[in-house]
Design a protein around this motif. Structure first.
Motif, PDB file in Angstrom:
ATOM      1  N   VAL A  35       0.832  -1.200   0.000  1.00  0.00           N
ATOM      2  CA  VAL A  35       0.000   0.000   0.000  1.00  0.00           C
ATOM      3  C   VAL A  35       0.872   1.259   0.000  1.00  0.00           C
ATOM      4  N   GLU A  36       1.908   1.281   0.851  1.00  0.00           N
ATOM      5  CA  GLU A  36       2.770   2.459   0.945  1.00  0.00           C
ATOM      6  C   GLU A  36       3.505   2.726  -0.367  1.00  0.00           C
ATOM      7  N   ARG A  37       4.045   1.680  -0.983  1.00  0.00           N
ATOM      8  CA  ARG A  37       4.772   1.859  -2.241  1.00  0.00           C
ATOM      9  C   ARG A  37       3.835   2.264  -3.375  1.00  0.00           C
ATOM     10  N   LEU A  38       2.627   1.719  -3.380  1.00  0.00           N
ATOM     11  CA  LEU A  38       1.672   2.055  -4.437  1.00  0.00           C
ATOM     12  C   LEU A  38       1.333   3.535  -4.403  1.00  0.00           C
ATOM     13  N   PHE A  39       1.072   4.068  -3.210  1.00  0.00           N
ATOM     14  CA  PHE A  39       0.776   5.494  -3.085  1.00  0.00           C
ATOM     15  C   PHE A  39       2.019   6.337  -3.397  1.00  0.00           C
ATOM     16  N   ALA A  40       3.193   5.866  -2.979  1.00  0.00           N
ATOM     17  CA  ALA A  40       4.422   6.617  -3.240  1.00  0.00           C
ATOM     18  C   ALA A  40       4.708   6.697  -4.737  1.00  0.00           C
ATOM     19  N   PHE A  41       4.542   5.594  -5.454  1.00  0.00           N
ATOM     20  CA  PHE A  41       4.766   5.596  -6.902  1.00  0.00           C
ATOM     21  C   PHE A  41       3.762   6.499  -7.612  1.00  0.00           C
ATOM     22  N   ARG A  42       2.518   6.427  -7.171  1.00  0.00           N
ATOM     23  CA  ARG A  42       1.484   7.245  -7.817  1.00  0.00           C
ATOM     24  C   ARG A  42       1.744   8.734  -7.584  1.00  0.00           C
ATOM     25  N   LYS A  43       2.099   9.092  -6.350  1.00  0.00           N
ATOM     26  CA  LYS A  43       2.378  10.499  -6.053  1.00  0.00           C
ATOM     27  C   LYS A  43       3.628  10.971  -6.790  1.00  0.00           C
ATOM     28  N   GLY A  44       4.676  10.141  -6.801  1.00  0.00           N
ATOM     29  CA  GLY A  44       5.898  10.519  -7.486  1.00  0.00           C
ATOM     30  C   GLY A  44       5.683  10.723  -8.973  1.00  0.00           C
ATOM     31  N   ARG A  45       4.870   9.872  -9.588  1.00  0.00           N
ATOM     32  CA  ARG A  45       4.602  10.026 -11.018  1.00  0.00           C
ATOM     33  C   ARG A  45       3.795  11.292 -11.289  1.00  0.00           C
ATOM     34  N   LYS A  46       2.809  11.563 -10.444  1.00  0.00           N
ATOM     35  CA  LYS A  46       1.975  12.751 -10.640  1.00  0.00           C
ATOM     36  C   LYS A  46       2.810  14.028 -10.551  1.00  0.00           C
ATOM     37  N   LEU A  47       3.647  14.128  -9.521  1.00  0.00           N
ATOM     38  CA  LEU A  47       4.467  15.327  -9.348  1.00  0.00           C
ATOM     39  C   LEU A  47       5.551  15.425 -10.424  1.00  0.00           C
ATOM     40  N   SER A  48       6.063  14.288 -10.870  1.00  0.00           N
ATOM     41  CA  SER A  48       7.089  14.312 -11.905  1.00  0.00           C
ATOM     42  C   SER A  48       6.517  14.789 -13.233  1.00  0.00           C
ATOM     43  N   LEU A  49       5.322  14.341 -13.585  1.00  0.00           N
ATOM     44  CA  LEU A  49       4.683  14.806 -14.813  1.00  0.00           C
ATOM     45  C   LEU A  49       4.397  16.304 -14.738  1.00  0.00           C
ATOM     46  N   ARG A  50       3.975  16.755 -13.559  1.00  0.00           N
ATOM     47  CA  ARG A  50       3.712  18.181 -13.383  1.00  0.00           C
ATOM     48  C   ARG A  50       4.991  18.994 -13.539  1.00  0.00           C
ATOM     49  N   TYR A  51       6.065  18.500 -12.960  1.00  0.00           N
ATOM     50  CA  TYR A  51       7.328  19.232 -13.038  1.00  0.00           C
ATOM     51  C   TYR A  51       7.892  19.231 -14.456  1.00  0.00           C
ATOM     52  N   ALA A  52       7.737  18.111 -15.155  1.00  0.00           N
ATOM     53  CA  ALA A  52       8.238  18.046 -16.528  1.00  0.00           C
ATOM     54  C   ALA A  52       7.570  19.099 -17.401  1.00  0.00           C
ATOM     55  N   THR A  53       6.273  19.327 -17.177  1.00  0.00           N
ATOM     56  CA  THR A  53       5.555  20.345 -17.943  1.00  0.00           C
ATOM     57  C   THR A  53       6.078  21.745 -17.623  1.00  0.00           C
ATOM     58  N   LEU A  54       6.301  22.017 -16.336  1.00  0.00           N
ATOM     59  CA  LEU A  54       6.830  23.326 -15.930  1.00  0.00           C
ATOM     60  C   LEU A  54       8.254  23.529 -16.425  1.00  0.00           C
ATOM     61  N   LEU A  55       9.059  22.468 -16.320  1.00  0.00           N
ATOM     62  CA  LEU A  55      10.476  22.595 -16.640  1.00  0.00           C
ATOM     63  C   LEU A  55      10.703  22.935 -18.107  1.00  0.00           C
ATOM     64  N   ASN A  56       9.877  22.399 -18.971  1.00  0.00           N
ATOM     65  CA  ASN A  56      10.044  22.636 -20.401  1.00  0.00           C
ATOM     66  C   ASN A  56       9.972  24.128 -20.734  1.00  0.00           C
ATOM     67  N   SER A  57       8.946  24.784 -20.198  1.00  0.00           N
ATOM     68  CA  SER A  57       8.790  26.209 -20.497  1.00  0.00           C
ATOM     69  C   SER A  57       9.836  27.060 -19.772  1.00  0.00           C
ATOM     70  N   MET A  58      10.211  26.663 -18.554  1.00  0.00           N
ATOM     71  CA  MET A  58      11.183  27.443 -17.787  1.00  0.00           C
ATOM     72  C   MET A  58      12.573  27.405 -18.408  1.00  0.00           C
ATOM     73  N   LEU A  59      13.018  26.218 -18.822  1.00  0.00           N
ATOM     74  CA  LEU A  59      14.340  26.125 -19.424  1.00  0.00           C
ATOM     75  C   LEU A  59      14.386  26.820 -20.777  1.00  0.00           C
ATOM     76  N   THR A  60      13.288  26.776 -21.490  1.00  0.00           N
ATOM     77  CA  THR A  60      13.239  27.472 -22.775  1.00  0.00           C
ATOM     78  C   THR A  60      13.462  28.963 -22.598  1.00  0.00           C
ATOM     79  N   ASN A  61      12.953  29.518 -21.501  1.00  0.00           N
ATOM     80  CA  ASN A  61      13.114  30.940 -21.205  1.00  0.00           C
ATOM     81  C   ASN A  61      14.394  31.238 -20.421  1.00  0.00           C
ATOM     82  N   GLY A  62      15.170  30.193 -20.091  1.00  0.00           N
ATOM     83  CA  GLY A  62      16.405  30.397 -19.349  1.00  0.00           C
ATOM     84  C   GLY A  62      16.201  30.723 -17.885  1.00  0.00           C
ATOM     85  N   ALA A  63      15.019  30.420 -17.344  1.00  0.00           N
ATOM     86  CA  ALA A  63      14.709  30.749 -15.947  1.00  0.00           C
ATOM     87  C   ALA A  63      15.131  29.597 -15.037  1.00  0.00           C
ATOM     88  N   LEU A  64      16.422  29.489 -14.752  1.00  0.00           N
ATOM     89  CA  LEU A  64      16.917  28.379 -13.943  1.00  0.00           C
ATOM     90  C   LEU A  64      16.468  28.485 -12.493  1.00  0.00           C
TER      91      LEU A  64
END
Length: 239
Positions: A35-64
């Motif tokens: 149960v703990e790993r299932l929730f951890a994997f699901r949360k990690g994937r959700k936040l990683s997908l969210r960050y990947a979307t943000l990171l694409n636009s930020m790096l394009t603008n050079g906003a490190l």
């Protein structure tokens, strides 16, 4: 003779009862890890997908700085944790006049490698326990089976007869511990293999993302890096 579970438990020997209790504890532990790993994997994937979307636009603008602050707020995800460490190292190295661009890239690669190892180790937390339970639970049940057979022969010796009624309690005890051991082991092995597949996919995502980020950062020139303060991070309005 009654073959209810309560009656069977009452007729079990101390050794078989101990085996059943051990198997029950193993089952509870494995269920908790699942149960703990299932929730951890699901949360990690959700936040990683969210960050990947943000990171694409930020790096394009050079906003490190914006990208680094975004990683801090989403650090429960595996990609923000790894890529954020790399961005932080690259940003710090780029701001130092004694560091060349190539040295900054090398330091960033080392930071990504170190953080990747820690992130993957965190993803594998509890997996060793699942593997141990999956491999040892049948043998624990088999130990209970041996104790049940011994109990059956003891009843035969005590009563001086070998009828089914005499040995049925010991045989039932042996079969129950065997079945319980398999019941604990099979889900543990199945979930262990499934989680290993999930972790392998995450490792590929981390490796590919880190490689792509290094390739992208290697194209930056010092004047293209825009440093912004924490207050300008767009993550606060998104969280």
């Amino acid at each position: 003779m009654s073959f209810s579970y309560s009656a069977l438990w009452a007729q079990m020997g101390m050794g078989a009862k101990t085996v059943v209790i051990v198997l029950a504890l193993m089952s509870i532990y494995s269920l908790g890890v699942m149960v703990e790993r299932l929730f951890a994997f699901r949360k990690g994937r959700k936040l990683s997908l969210r960050y990947a979307t943000l990171l694409n636009s930020m790096l394009t603008n050079g906003a490190l700085d914006d990208a680094a602050h975004a990683a801090e707020s989403l650090k429960a995800g595996y990609l923000p944790r790894v890529l954020g460490a790399g961005l932080k190292e690259f940003r710090n190295a780029s701001s130092r006049p004694d560091k060349t661009k190539e040295e900054a890239i090398q330091l960033t690669e080392r930071a990504l490698d170190r953080t990747s190892v820690r992130a993957i180790a965190e993803l594998k937390r509890g997996m060793g326990g699942l593997a141990t339970i999956g491999s040892s639970a049948p043998f624990v049940g088999l130990f209970g089976t041996v104790l049940g057979i011994i109990n059956a022969f003891e009843l035969m010796a005590a009563k001086g007869s070998g009828g089914l009624a005499t040995v049925s309690a010991g045989i039932s005890e042996a079969l129950v511990t065997t079945a319980f051991g398999l019941l604990v082991a099979i889900p543990a092995v199945a979930v262990f293999n499934y989680f290993n597949g999930v972790i392998d996919g995450i490792v590929v995502d981390i490796t590919d993302s880190a490689s792509e980020m290094i390739t992208f950062l290697s194209k930056f020139e010092p004047g293209q890096v825009r440093l912004a303060g924490p207050a300008s991070s767009p993550v606060k309005s998104r969280s």
